[in-house]
Enzyme design. Structure first.
Site, PDB file in Angstrom:
ATOM      1  CG  ASP A  11      -1.580   1.239   1.577  1.00  0.00           C
ATOM      2  OD1 ASP A  11      -2.356   1.699   0.597  1.00  0.00           O
ATOM      3  OD2 ASP A  11      -1.614   1.847   2.484  1.00  0.00           O
ATOM      4  CG  ASP A  13      -1.439   7.858   0.549  1.00  0.00           C
ATOM      5  OD1 ASP A  13      -0.368   8.103   0.192  1.00  0.00           O
ATOM      6  OD2 ASP A  13      -2.339   7.834  -0.206  1.00  0.00           O
TER       7      ASP A  13
END
Ligand SMILES: [Mg+2]
Ligand SMILES: [Zn+2]
Length: 183
Positions: A11, A13
């Site tokens: 991922d 953020d």
């Protein structure tokens, strides 16, 4: 199939960079402590992909161009440190657009597996949101839930969303150590 590669689906953020919600300004780009070191530990055994939901585009908060600019800044920083990201997969859609690519969909992971000859069973998904874990579950990877970013806030939702992480780690560096112990 012989010689299939192993991947980490990262991922963005709250996993690699600090996230104050809809992070898109390059001025706000700041890596999470230990991110570089974590990827350095893993890169002998794994290739890296970033899979990121950027619903801010679909919501009209920023543009796909902003996302690319931010990503390029991140890639530059990684490159400077000898880290290669094979590809960044972006879902630019808002949840109500009902697209096929928004995590927890495993569409991007499956595409990467095909394109790069990846063994999903030996791969991992890492993120700070239940949908990151769920994407890993859906792709048949193992997964690690992080307590950085939104991790603390959303951890109660893991069960609600029936997302099953193999491990919960305090940050990406601990996740890297955990993966190498459980290869
Ligand atoms: Mg995140
Ligand atoms: Zn999408």
């Amino acid at each position: 199939m012989a010689n299939r590669k192993k991947a980490i689906f990262l991922d963005r953020d709250g996993t690699l960079n600090h996230d104050d919600g809809y992070t898109y300004r390059t001025e706000d780009f700041k890596l999470i402590e230990g991110a570089i070191e974590a990827l350095k530990l893993l890169q002998k055994d794994y290739v890296f992909f970033i899979v990121t939901n950027q619903s801010g585009v679909g919501r009209g908060l920023f543009t796909i161009g902003d996302v690319h600019k931010f990503n390029n800044k991140m890639l530059k920083e990684f490159k400077k440190n000898g880290i290669k990201i094979e590809k960044i997969h972006i879902c630019p859609h808002a949840p109500n657009e009902d697209c096929e690519c928004r995590k927890p969909s495993a569409k991007f992971a499956r595409e990467a597996a095909k394109e790069y000859n990846i063994d999903l069973k030996k791969s991992w998904a890492i993120g700070d949101h239940p949908s990151d874990v769920k994407m890993g579950n859906n792709a048949g990877c193992r997964s690690i839930y992080l307590l950085t970013g939104h991790g603390e806030t959303h951890s109660a939702e893991l069960k609600e969303r029936s997302a099953k992480p193999d491990f919960v780690c305090k940050d990406i560096f601990e996740a890297a150590e955990t993966i190498l112990k459980n290869i």
